[in-house]
Design a protein around this motif. Structure first.
Motif, PDB file in Angstrom:
ATOM      1  N   VAL A 103       0.849  -1.189   0.000  1.00 33.16           N
ATOM      2  CA  VAL A 103       0.000   0.000   0.000  1.00 33.16           C
ATOM      3  C   VAL A 103       0.886   1.241   0.000  1.00 33.16           C
ATOM      4  N   GLN A 104       0.565   2.175  -0.886  1.00 29.38           N
ATOM      5  CA  GLN A 104       1.205   3.491  -0.869  1.00 29.38           C
ATOM      6  C   GLN A 104       0.217   4.498  -0.303  1.00 29.38           C
ATOM      7  N   TRP A 105       0.670   5.268   0.669  1.00 23.78           N
ATOM      8  CA  TRP A 105      -0.149   6.324   1.250  1.00 23.78           C
ATOM      9  C   TRP A 105       0.597   7.634   1.081  1.00 23.78           C
ATOM     10  N   ASP A 106       0.028   8.529   0.299  1.00 24.90           N
ATOM     11  CA  ASP A 106       0.573   9.879   0.179  1.00 24.90           C
ATOM     12  C   ASP A 106       0.037  10.708   1.342  1.00 24.90           C
ATOM     13  N   LEU A 107       0.917  11.077   2.260  1.00 22.64           N
ATOM     14  CA  LEU A 107       0.470  11.846   3.420  1.00 22.64           C
ATOM     15  C   LEU A 107      -0.007  13.240   3.018  1.00 22.64           C
TER      16      LEU A 107
ATOM     17  N   ARG B 122       1.386  18.408  -0.849  1.00 28.41           N
ATOM     18  CA  ARG B 122       2.126  19.665  -0.781  1.00 28.41           C
ATOM     19  C   ARG B 122       3.621  19.393  -0.989  1.00 28.41           C
ATOM     20  N   CYS B 123       4.282  20.324  -1.648  1.00 28.89           N
ATOM     21  CA  CYS B 123       5.728  20.197  -1.825  1.00 28.89           C
ATOM     22  C   CYS B 123       6.312  21.585  -2.028  1.00 28.89           C
ATOM     23  N   ASP B 124       7.497  21.814  -1.458  1.00 28.00           N
ATOM     24  CA  ASP B 124       8.151  23.109  -1.612  1.00 28.00           C
ATOM     25  C   ASP B 124       9.073  23.138  -2.820  1.00 28.00           C
ATOM     26  N   HIS B 125       9.242  22.008  -3.512  1.00 28.58           N
ATOM     27  CA  HIS B 125       9.955  21.998  -4.780  1.00 28.58           C
ATOM     28  C   HIS B 125       8.961  22.211  -5.913  1.00 28.58           C
ATOM     29  N   LYS B 126       9.475  22.615  -7.065  1.00 28.81           N
ATOM     30  CA  LYS B 126       8.613  22.948  -8.204  1.00 28.81           C
ATOM     31  C   LYS B 126       9.027  22.137  -9.426  1.00 28.81           C
ATOM     32  N   CYS B 127       9.236  20.857  -9.235  1.00 29.85           N
ATOM     33  CA  CYS B 127       9.821  20.019 -10.279  1.00 29.85           C
ATOM     34  C   CYS B 127       9.034  20.096 -11.584  1.00 29.85           C
ATOM     35  N   VAL B 128       9.774  20.279 -12.667  1.00 33.18           N
ATOM     36  CA  VAL B 128       9.146  20.550 -13.959  1.00 33.18           C
ATOM     37  C   VAL B 128       8.362  19.347 -14.478  1.00 33.18           C
ATOM     38  N   HIS B 129       8.673  18.146 -13.994  1.00 26.17           N
ATOM     39  CA  HIS B 129       8.014  16.951 -14.489  1.00 26.17           C
ATOM     40  C   HIS B 129       6.946  16.431 -13.532  1.00 26.17           C
ATOM     41  N   CYS B 130       6.639  17.170 -12.465  1.00 24.33           N
ATOM     42  CA  CYS B 130       5.751  16.655 -11.430  1.00 24.33           C
ATOM     43  C   CYS B 130       4.359  16.402 -11.999  1.00 24.33           C
ATOM     44  N   TYR B 131       3.798  15.241 -11.667  1.00 19.45           N
ATOM     45  CA  TYR B 131       2.478  14.873 -12.168  1.00 19.45           C
ATOM     46  C   TYR B 131       1.344  15.421 -11.312  1.00 19.45           C
ATOM     47  N   LEU B 132       1.656  15.987 -10.146  1.00 19.97           N
ATOM     48  CA  LEU B 132       0.610  16.497  -9.256  1.00 19.97           C
ATOM     49  C   LEU B 132       0.186  17.899  -9.676  1.00 19.97           C
ATOM     50  N   THR B 133      -1.099  18.052  -9.897  1.00 21.62           N
ATOM     51  CA  THR B 133      -1.629  19.365 -10.275  1.00 21.62           C
ATOM     52  C   THR B 133      -2.519  19.954  -9.185  1.00 21.62           C
ATOM     53  N   GLU B 134      -2.968  19.119  -8.252  1.00 21.53           N
ATOM     54  CA  GLU B 134      -3.819  19.575  -7.156  1.00 21.53           C
ATOM     55  C   GLU B 134      -3.060  19.341  -5.850  1.00 21.53           C
ATOM     56  N   ARG B 135      -2.691  20.416  -5.177  1.00 17.37           N
ATOM     57  CA  ARG B 135      -1.804  20.301  -4.026  1.00 17.37           C
ATOM     58  C   ARG B 135      -2.531  20.241  -2.678  1.00 17.37           C
TER      59      ARG B 135
ATOM     60  N   PRO C 238       6.393  14.160   2.298  1.00 12.76           N
ATOM     61  CA  PRO C 238       5.655  13.853   3.530  1.00 12.76           C
ATOM     62  C   PRO C 238       6.084  14.701   4.714  1.00 12.76           C
ATOM     63  N   PHE C 239       7.340  15.187   4.707  1.00 17.06           N
ATOM     64  CA  PHE C 239       7.842  15.917   5.873  1.00 17.06           C
ATOM     65  C   PHE C 239       7.387  17.375   5.902  1.00 17.06           C
ATOM     66  N   LEU C 240       6.569  17.772   4.917  1.00 21.77           N
ATOM     67  CA  LEU C 240       5.890  19.053   5.055  1.00 21.77           C
ATOM     68  C   LEU C 240       4.759  18.961   6.077  1.00 21.77           C
ATOM     69  N   ARG C 241       4.379  17.740   6.422  1.00 20.91           N
ATOM     70  CA  ARG C 241       3.438  17.562   7.519  1.00 20.91           C
ATOM     71  C   ARG C 241       4.231  17.478   8.822  1.00 20.91           C
ATOM     72  N   PRO C 242       3.967  18.333   9.794  1.00 21.21           N
ATOM     73  CA  PRO C 242       4.715  18.284  11.051  1.00 21.21           C
ATOM     74  C   PRO C 242       4.489  17.010  11.841  1.00 21.21           C
TER      75      PRO C 242
ATOM     76  N   ASN D 112       9.320   7.977   0.473  1.00 19.35           N
ATOM     77  CA  ASN D 112       9.746   8.806  -0.652  1.00 19.35           C
ATOM     78  C   ASN D 112       9.809  10.260  -0.196  1.00 19.35           C
ATOM     79  N   THR D 113      10.920  10.921  -0.437  1.00 22.39           N
ATOM     80  CA  THR D 113      11.097  12.313  -0.023  1.00 22.39           C
ATOM     81  C   THR D 113      12.196  12.944  -0.864  1.00 22.39           C
ATOM     82  N   HIS D 114      12.193  14.283  -0.990  1.00 21.93           N
ATOM     83  CA  HIS D 114      13.350  14.911  -1.640  1.00 21.93           C
ATOM     84  C   HIS D 114      14.521  15.044  -0.671  1.00 21.93           C
ATOM     85  N   GLY D 115      14.291  14.811   0.606  1.00 16.69           N
ATOM     86  CA  GLY D 115      15.377  14.739   1.580  1.00 16.69           C
ATOM     87  C   GLY D 115      15.818  16.062   2.165  1.00 16.69           C
ATOM     88  N   ASN D 116      15.279  17.173   1.689  1.00 13.10           N
ATOM     89  CA  ASN D 116      15.780  18.476   2.139  1.00 13.10           C
ATOM     90  C   ASN D 116      15.405  18.806   3.568  1.00 13.10           C
TER      91      ASN D 116
END
Length: 419
Positions: A28-32, A35-48, A80-84, A103-107
């Motif tokens: 099971v994948q759960w997207d917490l 939201r993301c603070d990166h603006k990746c040009v290839h990102c498939y998410l359009t609703e944040r 996921p770490f944008l959620r406190p 999965n995270t960008h690690g920043n």
């Protein structure tokens, strides 16, 4: 399920097959959050912005997943770490004995977070690293300094014994430096996987795929993925065909996807709601009446579902059919996806080129080199490339079957289909 790959499933063998037959949701994948603070040009998410599940709601769902037989949980986003409270949810999952990957960008992984993740016992942290060069990586994330932060996060986690994997999709932006991520991964003791294909966004806009690299670069990227296992690469004609009565994948049977606001879907590629976990229990949606209409339709898809569109294709038994991508592209999970068709043919072409290089004692060339240009000139176009051109022109025929190769080019010039 796209995010899991075949490693866990391959190790479990017949147990995994039984899970598909009995619709036991092992993965099971759960997207917490989206939201993301990166603006990746290839990102498939359009609703944040979503009305995200609370910790209490998440804990109830985790209990239901455990009761349903889930073993592997992928926590993802957005980041996921944008959620406190992300760490609280991760700890709750580990208390229930899930094998947890992140999965995270690690920043956001500083020393304290690295300590916490190591203490939790997460099995792996996967991060996108797009290039060995900071300028290429940050041309994709659009965030200055993100390249160094991702690498620093990997170092912190590896110093604490946490497994780390880098993921690198190939785009025009990182064509020059994506291969160097493999070197960085080796130096840090991380896994590395590259992906030659870009996905459409979650509003089914396949125009996003246009930032992917040219087909020849994608072929080379697949070829480079065979480095170290060249002796195991069989000729295309020797690859085993998957029977037509088999499911295409584990989506909706052995794997599931949960959105930030608790909607249950077959997988991250198959964005069709089964129902809301805020309104129904997981078991009721997965096996019960509340989700039956959706789950029965999902589980009815077989490889044979594509024969109306794909009859006559030599690669029917080898195609990486994806009902989710077909649904996004055509509105019907059982129709041919032009995107998947291209992806499969490029992969088959790469295998042919690898075997040609082996037979002629040539190394696999690096992208953008004269050696690469010479390889394509000497050994191409392959059967797969020629058949893809025929299918695009609507001229593929049942007679265009794959035979033991005498030369790389087997298919004749495309001829109009006779009535």
């Amino acid at each position: 399920m796209a995010e899991w790959g075949g490693a866990e499933a391959g190790r479990m063998g017949s147990f995994f097959d039984r899970a598909i037959e009995q619709s036991i949701p092992l993965f099971v994948q759960w997207d917490l959050t989206w939201r993301c603070d990166h603006k990746c040009v290839h990102c498939y998410l359009t609703e944040r912005r979503q009305a995200e599940l609370t910790v209490a709601e998440g804990e109830r769902i985790l209990d239901e997943l455990a009761a349903a037989g889930t073993l592997f949980l992928l926590i993802s986003g957005g980041d996921p770490f944008l959620r406190p409270d992300a760490l609280e949810i991760i700890r709750a999952a580990r208390l229930r004995q899930f094998d947890v990957k992140i999965n995270t960008h690690g920043n956001f992984i500083d020393e304290a977070m690295a300590d916490a993740l190591a203490d939790c016992g997460v099995s792996k942290v996967a991060m996108s690293l797009y290039s060995e060069h900071a300028h290429e990586h940050e041309a994709i994330t659009l965030i200055p300094g993100s390249h160094a932060k991702t690498i620093d996060a990997a170092r912190r986690l590896r110093a604490r014994g946490v497994a780390v994997g880098f993921k690198t999709p190939l785009m025009v932006h990182n064509r020059g430096g994506y291969q160097g991520v493999g070197r960085i991964a080796r130096e840090l003791g991380c896994d590395w996987e590259s992906d030659a294909h870009i996905m459409a966004d979650d509003q089914n806009d396949f125009g996003l795929c246009g930032i992917g690299a040219h087909g020849s670069d994608r072929i080379l990227a697949v070829m480079r993925g065979f480095d170290g296992v060249l002796d195991q690469v069989k000729p295309v004609h020797a690859l085993e065909d998957t029977p037509s009565d088999r499911p295409t994948c584990s989506a909706g049977t052995a794997s599931a996807y949960i959105t930030p606001d608790g909607r249950l879907q077959p997988c991250i590629n198959w964005r069709e709601d089964i129902g809301s976990l805020r309104e129904h229990s997981f078991a009721d949606l997965w096996w019960g009446e509340s989700g039956r209409t959706q789950t029965e339709a999902v589980r009815a898809i077989r490889r044979a579902s594509y024969l109306n569109d794909c009859g006559g294709c030599a690669f029917h038994g080898k195609c990486g059919y994806c009902p989710g991508i077909s649904h996004a592209e055509t509105g019907d999970a059982g129709r041919r996806s032009a995107y998947v068709c291209e992806r499969t043919h490029l992969t088959m072409a790469a295998i042919d080129y690898v075997n040609a290089c082996k037979e002629n004692e040539r190394p696999i060339p690096a992208p953008g080199t004269l050696e690469a240009e010479q390889m394509f000139a000497d050994f191409g176009p392959t059967f797969a490339e020629r058949q893809l051109a025929a299918r695009r022109a609507g001229m593929a025929r049942p007679a265009d079957a794959l035979r033991e190769r005498v030369s790389l080019v087997q298919i004749g010039e495309p001829a109009p289909r006779r009535p």
